[in-house]
Design an enzyme around this catalytic site. Sequence first.
Site, PDB file in Angstrom:
ATOM      1  N   LYS A 133       0.820  -1.230   0.096  1.00  7.32           N
ATOM      2  CA  LYS A 133       0.089   0.148  -0.088  1.00  7.32           C
ATOM      3  C   LYS A 133       1.022   1.353  -0.011  1.00  7.32           C
ATOM      4  O   LYS A 133       2.040   1.178   0.172  1.00  7.32           O
ATOM      5  CB  LYS A 133      -1.126  -0.065   1.255  1.00  7.32           C
ATOM      6  CG  LYS A 133      -2.019  -0.977   0.800  1.00  7.32           C
ATOM      7  CD  LYS A 133      -3.113  -0.853   2.110  1.00  7.32           C
ATOM      8  CE  LYS A 133      -4.239  -1.913   1.600  1.00  7.32           C
ATOM      9  NZ  LYS A 133      -5.281  -2.073   2.656  1.00  7.32           N
ATOM     10  N   ARG A 176      -2.996  -9.956   5.498  1.00  3.47           N
ATOM     11  CA  ARG A 176      -3.450 -10.186   3.775  1.00  3.47           C
ATOM     12  C   ARG A 176      -2.588  -9.628   3.153  1.00  3.47           C
ATOM     13  O   ARG A 176      -2.246  -8.233   3.094  1.00  3.47           O
ATOM     14  CB  ARG A 176      -4.929  -9.260   3.890  1.00  3.47           C
ATOM     15  CG  ARG A 176      -5.379  -9.289   2.517  1.00  3.47           C
ATOM     16  CD  ARG A 176      -6.673  -8.578   2.342  1.00  3.47           C
ATOM     17  NE  ARG A 176      -7.421  -8.322   1.263  1.00  3.47           N
ATOM     18  CZ  ARG A 176      -6.937  -7.899   0.091  1.00  3.47           C
ATOM     19  NH1 ARG A 176      -5.980  -6.994   0.176  1.00  3.47           N
ATOM     20  NH2 ARG A 176      -7.700  -8.065  -1.007  1.00  3.47           N
TER      21      ARG A 176
HETATM   22  N1  HH2 Z   1      -7.469  -3.979   1.036  1.00  2.00           N
HETATM   23  C1  HH2 Z   1      -7.705  -4.119  -0.187  1.00  2.00           C
HETATM   24  C2  HH2 Z   1      -8.614  -4.762  -0.737  1.00  2.00           C
HETATM   25  N2  HH2 Z   1      -9.293  -5.603   0.406  1.00  2.00           N
HETATM   26  N3  HH2 Z   1      -9.695  -6.435   2.545  1.00  2.00           N
HETATM   27  C3  HH2 Z   1      -9.233  -6.433   3.882  1.00  2.00           C
HETATM   28  N4  HH2 Z   1      -9.997  -7.334   4.735  1.00  2.00           N
HETATM   29  N5  HH2 Z   1      -8.222  -5.540   4.339  1.00  2.00           N
HETATM   30  C4  HH2 Z   1      -7.644  -4.777   3.366  1.00  2.00           C
HETATM   31  O1  HH2 Z   1      -6.778  -4.295   4.110  1.00  2.00           O
HETATM   32  C5  HH2 Z   1      -8.007  -4.636   2.019  1.00  2.00           C
HETATM   33  C6  HH2 Z   1      -9.057  -5.386   1.638  1.00  2.00           C
HETATM   34  C7  HH2 Z   1      -6.861  -3.189  -1.211  1.00  2.00           C
HETATM   35  O2  HH2 Z   1      -5.997  -3.761  -1.737  1.00  2.00           O
HETATM   36  P1  HH2 Z   1      -5.743  -4.765  -2.949  1.00  2.00           P
HETATM   37  O3  HH2 Z   1      -6.752  -5.822  -2.889  1.00  2.00           O
HETATM   38  O4  HH2 Z   1      -4.504  -5.144  -3.290  1.00  2.00           O
HETATM   39  O5  HH2 Z   1      -6.048  -3.788  -4.099  1.00  2.00           O
HETATM   40  P2  HH2 Z   1      -7.485  -3.574  -4.815  1.00  2.00           P
HETATM   41  O6  HH2 Z   1      -8.341  -2.954  -3.761  1.00  2.00           O
HETATM   42  O7  HH2 Z   1      -7.042  -2.271  -5.791  1.00  2.00           O
HETATM   43  O8  HH2 Z   1      -7.994  -4.544  -5.907  1.00  2.00           O
END
Ligand code: HH2
Length: 286
Positions: A222, A256
């Site tokens: 992030k 995660r």
């Molecule tokens: N962060 C993201 C998405 N889902 N779920 C939980 N429980 N906690 C988090 O910190 C979290 C999450 C964002 O990250 P990412 O899935 O890598 O990216 P994107 O939302 O752009 O798909």
Amino acid sequence: MAAILRCGARALDLATPRVMGILNVTADSFSDGGRFLDEARAVAHGVALAADGADLVDVGGESTRPGAEPVPLEVELGRVMPVLRALVREGVAVSVDTMKPEVMRRALAEGCAMVNDVNGFRAEGAVEAVAGADAGLCVMHMKGTPATMQANPAYEDVVAEVRDYLAGRARALEAAGVAPDRIALDPGFGFGKDFAHNAALLSHLGRLAALGYPVVAGLSRKRMIGEITGRPVGERAAGSVAAALLAVQNGARIVRVHDVRETVDALKVLQALAAPAGGGQGEQRR
Ligand code: HH2
């Protein structure tokens, strides 16, 4: 605190910290957007994450990065369901990352082990969609919506606000019949939080864990890691592993992450060598 998190037919033993691998079947996720839109590639990556030691593989079909626009239901279903189905068939413990009750319902019918909702099961019908199942539920805090959340987020006391919100959502789930050992809480790093908010939450994860539910932390790749290291998204693995270790030391039981193999190794080292409070050295001297 519950020593296990019930996730459908499985029970995650939280005596050791657990790893949730990220699989974004999206065009626009901030880190892996576009890489896994192809179904076969997505499934192969999910299987690889599990082989690398992911206890859960979190499949998402809608990016929640700052500024992301919502994805229509049919598009999200079309991305997530075939991948989820194939991974369940392969014996992978799948979590579905969605805000939509209909996606939750369909994913549960296919045997997903966890529902991960960045919106904290606030959408109309979300609590009802998950209450009667036995999957684990990850309740995340988000201020605003992905489209707007990073526009000057403000809190009086970010830790207290996030803690009270999460406690309230856990109460709402339990009132609908959800057993407490199915619930995990996540402060939602980067979801309506600036650097100082994220830093405060990271150092006070223990105050969230004190609510009695396992804490999930998602810092992987992030912006905060980029701000500290000066690295672009694709070069944040080491910084992310450091953040995951810190999160676990501060009270998280599930992290995660994108870089599963590296995180699993680092957590093994932490587990083996971190001095247990008040006695590790004495043991060694004997
Ligand atoms: N962060 C993201 C998405 N889902 N779920 C939980 N429980 N906690 C988090 O910190 C979290 C999450 C964002 O990250 P990412 O899935 O890598 O990216 P994107 O939302 O752009 O798909």
